[in-house]
Motif scaffolding. Sequence first.
Motif, PDB file in Angstrom:
ATOM      1  N   ALA A   1       0.827  -1.206   0.000  1.00 23.97           N
ATOM      2  CA  ALA A   1       0.000   0.000   0.000  1.00 23.97           C
ATOM      3  C   ALA A   1       0.865   1.261   0.000  1.00 23.97           C
ATOM      4  O   ALA A   1       0.594   2.214  -0.745  1.00 23.97           O
ATOM      5  N   ALA A   2       1.902   1.267   0.838  1.00 24.47           N
ATOM      6  CA  ALA A   2       2.791   2.434   0.885  1.00 24.47           C
ATOM      7  C   ALA A   2       3.519   2.612  -0.445  1.00 24.47           C
ATOM      8  O   ALA A   2       3.746   3.746  -0.893  1.00 24.47           O
ATOM      9  N   HIS A   3       3.849   1.501  -1.097  1.00 24.27           N
ATOM     10  CA  HIS A   3       4.525   1.575  -2.389  1.00 24.27           C
ATOM     11  C   HIS A   3       3.612   2.205  -3.442  1.00 24.27           C
ATOM     12  O   HIS A   3       4.069   3.025  -4.253  1.00 24.27           O
ATOM     13  N   GLN A   4       2.343   1.830  -3.433  1.00 26.05           N
ATOM     14  CA  GLN A   4       1.399   2.392  -4.404  1.00 26.05           C
ATOM     15  C   GLN A   4       1.232   3.901  -4.200  1.00 26.05           C
ATOM     16  O   GLN A   4       1.201   4.672  -5.166  1.00 26.05           O
TER      17      GLN A   4
ATOM     18  N   VAL B   1      10.280  -2.541  -7.366  1.00 23.83           N
ATOM     19  CA  VAL B   1       9.670  -3.539  -6.482  1.00 23.83           C
ATOM     20  C   VAL B   1       9.353  -2.888  -5.142  1.00 23.83           C
ATOM     21  O   VAL B   1      10.011  -1.925  -4.744  1.00 23.83           O
ATOM     22  N   PRO B   2       8.317  -3.405  -4.443  1.00 24.87           N
ATOM     23  CA  PRO B   2       8.012  -2.842  -3.122  1.00 24.87           C
ATOM     24  C   PRO B   2       9.225  -2.926  -2.198  1.00 24.87           C
ATOM     25  O   PRO B   2       9.805  -3.992  -2.013  1.00 24.87           O
TER      26      PRO B   2
ATOM     27  N   PRO C   1       9.222   4.705  -0.094  1.00 24.70           N
ATOM     28  CA  PRO C   1       8.471   5.893   0.331  1.00 24.70           C
ATOM     29  C   PRO C   1       9.371   6.978   0.917  1.00 24.70           C
ATOM     30  O   PRO C   1       9.148   8.177   0.672  1.00 24.70           O
ATOM     31  N   ASP C   2      10.396   6.576   1.676  1.00 29.69           N
ATOM     32  CA  ASP C   2      11.328   7.569   2.224  1.00 29.69           C
ATOM     33  C   ASP C   2      12.121   8.250   1.106  1.00 29.69           C
ATOM     34  O   ASP C   2      12.398   9.462   1.182  1.00 29.69           O
ATOM     35  N   ALA C   3      12.491   7.466   0.084  1.00 26.78           N
ATOM     36  CA  ALA C   3      13.230   8.040  -1.039  1.00 26.78           C
ATOM     37  C   ALA C   3      12.370   9.055  -1.790  1.00 26.78           C
ATOM     38  O   ALA C   3      12.863  10.107  -2.219  1.00 26.78           O
ATOM     39  N   VAL C   4      11.085   8.755  -1.949  1.00 24.67           N
ATOM     40  CA  VAL C   4      10.176   9.696  -2.613  1.00 24.67           C
ATOM     41  C   VAL C   4       9.996  10.942  -1.753  1.00 24.67           C
ATOM     42  O   VAL C   4       9.949  12.067  -2.264  1.00 24.67           O
ATOM     43  N   GLY C   5       9.908  10.773  -0.450  1.00 23.25           N
ATOM     44  CA  GLY C   5       9.825  11.935   0.436  1.00 23.25           C
ATOM     45  C   GLY C   5      11.067  12.796   0.344  1.00 23.25           C
ATOM     46  O   GLY C   5      10.976  14.038   0.341  1.00 23.25           O
ATOM     47  N   SER C   6      12.244  12.158   0.275  1.00 24.86           N
ATOM     48  CA  SER C   6      13.486  12.921   0.107  1.00 24.86           C
ATOM     49  C   SER C   6      13.504  13.650  -1.227  1.00 24.86           C
ATOM     50  O   SER C   6      13.982  14.791  -1.319  1.00 24.86           O
TER      51      SER C   6
END
Length: 204
Positions: free
Chosen positions: A114-117, A170-171, A176-181
């Motif tokens: 879910a977090a990956h999506q 891949v999940p 998610p942390d990388a996208v936040g960064s």
Amino acid sequence: MADSLVQGLLHGAWAVLACGPVLVASVAATVFVVRRRALAPKDGEPERTDQLFWDLFLGACVALPALLIPALFSPWAGLVLATAAGASGVAAYRGTPRLLARRAARREHRREIAAHQVALARHDELMARWRRYELDPACSIDYPALTDVRLPETSALIKAMRRADELRTVPHRGYPDAVGSLAVTLAAAERAAGIPPAQAAGQA
């Protein structure tokens, strides 16, 4: 004599077949519930003691009749059922930690999916925002700093983009942390390039 022996064996066999599954299931379920509560984090001892009593009481209400009634008809059936109940209880006691670990792993995997999506959608939004500065001639002329990797903010942005791209396929717990960064570094690069916050928000 032989007829009574055969009749006793038949009655015992029917008792084992009828009550055995109920007894084994009730003992295994009771041991599993009690063991799960014992492995859970300790919150309130009075409440845990009360729950333990009711778990054992309800389990006994099912298991004892399933054991005693067949034993009245055939002692050997009672012995077989008692052995089966003990084996199921031991198996449930030993298997509960592994079962709980597998259930926790499945829940964690679903959370990661879910977090990956969510991160995928956010990643696409950020990349569309970045490509506007890179591909739109007007933005490239007005804000050349967004494509100048010599600037620390832009260099950090490119590194964050690469990191997010590496983890995208891949999940992965770090995606998610990388996208936040990436979102943070893109905002920092926009500020360093002199893009007004309102305009940056409009690009999103």
